[in-house]
Write a protein that holds these residues in place. Structure first.
Motif, PDB file in Angstrom:
ATOM      1  N   ARG A 187     -24.588 113.946  51.550  1.00 50.02           N
ATOM      2  CA  ARG A 187     -24.864 115.271  51.013  1.00 50.02           C
ATOM      3  C   ARG A 187     -24.793 115.224  49.493  1.00 50.02           C
ATOM      4  N   PHE A 188     -25.780 115.805  48.872  1.00 50.23           N
ATOM      5  CA  PHE A 188     -25.815 115.831  47.412  1.00 50.23           C
ATOM      6  C   PHE A 188     -25.664 117.245  46.887  1.00 50.23           C
ATOM      7  N   SER A 189     -25.010 117.324  45.759  1.00 49.50           N
ATOM      8  CA  SER A 189     -24.994 118.612  45.072  1.00 49.50           C
ATOM      9  C   SER A 189     -25.114 118.309  43.589  1.00 49.50           C
ATOM     10  N   GLU A 190     -25.753 119.194  42.870  1.00 48.29           N
ATOM     11  CA  GLU A 190     -25.982 118.936  41.442  1.00 48.29           C
ATOM     12  C   GLU A 190     -24.702 119.057  40.625  1.00 48.29           C
TER      13      GLU A 190
ATOM     14  N   ASP D  65     -20.742 116.517  39.729  1.00 53.28           N
ATOM     15  CA  ASP D  65     -19.580 117.045  39.003  1.00 53.28           C
ATOM     16  C   ASP D  65     -19.113 116.108  37.892  1.00 53.28           C
ATOM     17  N   ILE D  66     -19.034 114.817  38.246  1.00 56.39           N
ATOM     18  CA  ILE D  66     -18.512 113.878  37.243  1.00 56.39           C
ATOM     19  C   ILE D  66     -19.442 113.814  36.035  1.00 56.39           C
ATOM     20  N   ILE D  67     -20.749 113.822  36.335  1.00 56.12           N
ATOM     21  CA  ILE D  67     -21.713 113.799  35.230  1.00 56.12           C
ATOM     22  C   ILE D  67     -21.502 115.023  34.347  1.00 56.12           C
ATOM     23  N   GLN D  68     -21.391 116.162  35.008  1.00 58.29           N
ATOM     24  CA  GLN D  68     -21.206 117.405  34.258  1.00 58.29           C
ATOM     25  C   GLN D  68     -19.920 117.351  33.422  1.00 58.29           C
ATOM     26  N   PHE D 122     -31.360 115.919  35.132  1.00 58.93           N
ATOM     27  CA  PHE D 122     -32.205 114.761  35.421  1.00 58.93           C
ATOM     28  C   PHE D 122     -31.381 113.537  35.800  1.00 58.93           C
ATOM     29  N   THR D 123     -30.255 113.375  35.111  1.00 60.71           N
ATOM     30  CA  THR D 123     -29.405 112.240  35.438  1.00 60.71           C
ATOM     31  C   THR D 123     -28.878 112.361  36.860  1.00 60.71           C
ATOM     32  N   GLY D 124     -28.622 113.611  37.276  1.00 61.62           N
ATOM     33  CA  GLY D 124     -28.219 113.851  38.658  1.00 61.62           C
ATOM     34  C   GLY D 124     -29.249 113.277  39.619  1.00 61.62           C
TER      35      GLY D 124
END
Lengths: 237, 137, 298, 247
Positions: A187-190, D65-68, D122-124
């Motif tokens: 499952r992916f979430s942004e 989340d980590i990217i953010q 985009f990185t997501g």
């Protein structure tokens, strides 16, 4: 306790601080041509763009657009299912109101007087059986499999699960477990910023919730048939 | 005598003890004496001189003003400085009275220190004077 | 019109006074040399004029406004020194273009021609330049910006002799074509004196003198001869510098306020009278003691 | 002598354009941070599984989340860095004053936040692609956002980044005012975390976080972020107004 839970956060902060400072500040000192820097950033940006396009098109994952069921809805489903089951166990089958849907139904011609329900199964499958005595003897056992929603982490898997196999042989009604269903998904979430305004779980109340889906088998038997085994008699409302 | 053009900047020796504006005015005087700039002709502006000699225009202006004060140059409003008719005479007179006189004074002083007698000194001057006159011709 | 006006200007760092009770005025379109030894407060003063530093007491006005944090002053002046900070993300060429955007009088043609003359690589980054090349590049910006107030703080540091000459020549030519107020700080007066109109000499943050450079050259005279005769003749005069020569000789620099008669007397008693170069006057005036470095060895 | 008259806004625009070019290095560190974030995220943020009778499931969770969060920390650090000497004086080589310097910095940080926010999105996807290629699962669930949802999400992402940048800017200015803050602020921060969490029932920090994080109305959220970052910028500007240039 507090220290231990903070430690990884601090380590990450330090790491990012280090890298950020190094990668940015070193530009000031190190001999680097401005053009190269622009290349690195430009190439990365294009790469992510391409990745975005690919992840939308080439990899058509199972998209659950707008089908995500909120936590509130899920627990509503859960409560509604339990309420009906409990009521049925006490002898009253309420209006199903779409909480349970009929997945499959069978009709078995039956002329005997005794019916034994066998739902012993080697696969540890159990479904409630509710029996309604029909007002007349028409020589037909009507069986139906009802299922409530299976929601795992907001995704409806009700369709995935099959109905049990039911057959009537002589005076025994056998219930055999359906095929094993093993769902393994990613499952992916942004990220929380995206979840916050799209009605999905917000960043602080994220919990993995699910309703495993109750099911029952409803038998309608001719008036004179006596049923024995593990079941409940109910009256439909 | 002067190598005008080319490397004019070399002409002015900023190490020499004379202030630069004096050097500028002397250079202009010499130009007039050599008739490189003739009577009623316009002289270089302070900006041209500044560029030529690589000095501040104000310094160059001061050099011009000395000559104006001595009536070697006269001013035409809005047009600049021009060489006066009697410029040569004024310059010659001045050089005789000041430059030559002070040089002679130095000469006399040195002669006294070296115990050179008056006659001997005069003889030296006489012979050198004639020799150089011949050379210049 | 007054471009810079300071009244009893003082700048204090803790207890130390970098600039002490300094009063002077700079009028329009002159090249002024700010001369002083290392640590005299030249840079501090220039940075106050440029609006980088604020003053502790007194008053400073540039274009009749307090320069600190002042947009009008910033837009009409430029401060060039070797501490100028340029982003490494921009090429030299882009830096020139950026300067052109900020300064309305910017002459891109001049900038480009100087740039080519000093054979800069347009794609290079400012951080990669050597010290001398940095100074040269900064100087190009300072010249091409043509700001009404242009400040150069030790502009030639790191430059080779040829480049220095080129710079002063370029400065003078552009100044003649486009007169503006220029302040040039240096500890080497001899290098700049020809192109200066005025000189402002400071020592320990205080003003020693502020006058046209030509007057400075006649400011003092040197007297040399027998020590006894020299000291007798100079006894009632303001001495600036003394030095003993040989066994009984001495050289004294005095303020030039004597009459011609006085000087003739000096000559007559066998003293030698010489003029003193502006450079030497400044050295003597700014030296720690009247004997100069010799003092240490006595 | 004719003096030029310039307006603050005119110069601010020029400084802003200059900073976009001259602070370009921040984006190369952004790339580095995002690649690092992808690496951290590859582990997944959680797993859950269960079974009931004939139905069993395993879920692997991956979030951006980590990217953010890393990009938010990046924004914080970047804002601090542009207040340091090496960068602060870049604009003083040209026309400016303190206020213009701040305005153009804020505009720059805002633009950087916008770009960073878009890049987070985009990185997501890059991260998602990498995971898909590496992982062997029979099904990938993508809770796809609607266009409106995407836009809202990017907006929120940008605003979170911008908030961190404004905090960083304020902290950076404090440190420039007095070096002592570079030691004092982390100590105060960690100390406050401890004190708050002492009785195992932290209240202050969670309530600060939920002040923003639990706001489900985008408009109110935008308002909250703008108010908070404006506060930090106003404080930074008023604290630094007497600061000298290249002292």
């Amino acid at each position: 306790m507090v220290l231990i839970s903070l430690l990884p956060i601090l380590i990450v902060i330090l790491l990012v601080a280090g890298i950020g400072t190094y990668a940015f500040k070193s530009n000031k000192k190190r001999h680097r041509t401005p053009k190269k820097m622009k290349w690195v950033v430009g190439v990365y940006f294009i790469l992510t763009l391409v990745a975005a396009v690919l992840s939308y098109t080439v990899f058509p994952a199972e998209k659950t657009e707008s089908k995500v069921i909120s936590k509130e809805k899920t627990s509503q489903h859960d409560e509604a299912q339990s309420k009906i089951i409990n009521s049925a166990i006490n002898g009253k089958l309420p209006n199903l109101n779409g909480v349970f849907t009929k997945k499959e139904s069978w009709n078995f011609p039956f002329n005997g007087k005794d019916l034994k329900i066998s739902n012993k199964d080697e696969q540890d499958y159990y479904a409630n059986v509710f029996v309604i005595s029909k007002p007349k003897d028409d020589g037909v056992i009507e069986a139906a499999h009802y299922m409530g929603k299976i929601i795992i982490d907001g995704v409806d898997f009700t369709e995935r699960k099959g109905s049990p196999h039911i057959n009537v042989n002589e005076s025994i009604l056998r219930i055999k477990a359906p095929e094993l269903v093993d769902v393994n998904f990613t499952r992916f979430s942004e990220g929380f910023a995206f979840d916050q305004f799209t009605g999905r779980q917000s960043m602080f109340s994220r919990s993995y919730f699910s309703v495993h889906g109750n099911e029952f088998i409803l038998l309608k038997v001719p008036k004179s048939v006596r049923v024995n085994g593990d079941f409940n008699y109910v009256n439909a409302e | 005598m002067w190598c005008v053009g080319g490397d004019v900047r070399l002409i002015l020796n900023s190490d020499s003890m004379k202030p630069i504006y004096v050097q500028v005015s002397e250079w202009l005087e010499t130009e007039i004496l050599n008739e490189n700039i003739k009577c009623d002709e316009k002289v270089y502006s302070q900006y041209q001189l500044a560029e030529m000699f690589n000095i501040n225009p104000a310094t160059a202006a001061k050099g011009i003003n000395i000559l104006a004060d001595e009536n070697v140059l006269y001013k035409k409003r809005g047009l600049g400085m021009f060489v006066a008719t009697e410029a040569r005479e004024i310059i010659l007179r001045k050089r005789k009275n000041t430059k030559l006189r002070s040089m002679v004074k130095e000469l006399a002083k040195e002669a006294i220190q070296l115990n050179v007698e008056e006659e001997e000194l005069l003889e030296m001057i006489r012979s050198l004077h004639q020799q150089m006159k011949g050379d210049l011709k | 019109m007054k471009v810079v006006e300071c009244k009893e200007l003082t700048k204090r760092y803790g207890k130390a006074k970098a600039i002490n009770n300094l009063s002077f005025e700079l009028t329009e379109n002159k090249i002024t040399g700010l001369i002083g030894r290392n640590g005299a407060g030249k840079t501090t003063l220039l940075k106050m004029i440029a609006g980088y530093l604020h003053h502790t007491s007194g008053d400073i006005q540039v274009f009749s406004e307090n320069p600190f944090n002042n947009l009008k002053v910033s837009a009409n002046s430029i401060f060039i020194d070797n501490g100028m900070s340029f982003s490494p993300s921009l090429t030299l060429e882009e830096l020139l273009e950026t300067s052109g955007e900020f300064y309305p009088n910017w002459d891109q043609r001049l900038a480009k021609r100087l740039f080519d003359y000093f054979s800069f690589n347009p794609l290079q980054s400012h951080v990669n330049l050597s010290k001398g090349m940095k100074s040269t590049f900064n100087m190009i910006i300072g010249l091409a910006a043509r700001c009404p107030l242009t400040i150069f703080d030790e502009p030639t540091s790191g430059m080779d002799a040829g480049t220095r000459k080129d710079f002063y020549r370029a400065l003078l030519k552009d100044y003649i074509a486009h007169p503006r107020t220029i302040i040039l700080s240096s500890h080497l007066l001899s290098e700049v004196e020809d192109i200066l109109e005025e000189i402002l000499l400071i020592k320990n943050g205080e003003k020693l003198l502020h006058m046209p450079i030509e007057i400075l050259k006649e400011y003092s005279i040197g007297i040399s001869g027998k020590a006894t005769a020299v000291s007798e003749w100079t006894s009632n005069k303001e001495t600036i510098f003394t030095q003993s020569i040989g066994v009984d000789g001495s050289y004294v620099v005095i303020k030039n306020d004597c009459s011609l008669r006085d000087l003739e007397i000096a000559r007559d008693i066998g003293l030698e009278v010489s003029s003193v170069s502006a450079e030497d006057v400044c050295t003597y005036l700014t030296s720690k003691t009247k004997e100069g470095i010799d003092h240490v060895f006595n | 002598m004719s003096l030029t008259d310039v307006t603050t806004w005119e110069i601010t625009k020029k400084q802003y354009r200059y900073k976009l070019k001259s602070y370009f290095g921040v984006f190369s560190s952004l790339v580095a941070i995002q690649l690092l974030a992808i690496l951290f995220s590859l582990n997944g943020t959680g797993m859950s599984g269960g079974s009931s009778g004939t139905f069993s499931y395993d879920v692997n969770y991956y979030t951006g989340d980590i990217i953010q969060v890393l990009v938010m920390i990046w924004a914080f650090i970047t804002a601090i860095i542009i207040t340091t000497k090496a960068y602060r004086y870049d604009d003083y080589s040209f026309v400016t004053n303190r206020l213009i310097s701040h305005y153009s910095n804020i505009l720059f940080l805002f633009s950087a936040s916008i770009l960073a926010g878009i890049m987070v999105f985009f990185t997501g996807h890059l991260f998602r692609l990498i995971t898909i290629l590496l992982k062997n699962t029979d099904s990938i669930m993508v809770s796809e956002l609607t266009l409106l949802g995407t836009l809202k999400g990017i907006t929120a992402s940008i605003l979170y980044i911008f908030l961190c940048a404004s905090i960083g800017y304020f902290v950076g200015i404090l440190i420039q005012l007095n070096r002592l803050f570079s030691f004092l602020l982390p100590v105060l921060f960690v100390g406050a975390l401890f004190v708050d969490g002492m009785n195992n029932d932290p209240t202050v920090f969670p309530s600060i976080i939920s002040f923003f994080g639990s706001e489900n109305f985008l408009f109110l959220f935008i308002l909250k972020i703008i108010m908070a970052s404006a506060l930090f910028y106003i404080l930074a500007i008023s604290f630094s107004n007497r600061m000298e240039v290249r002292p």
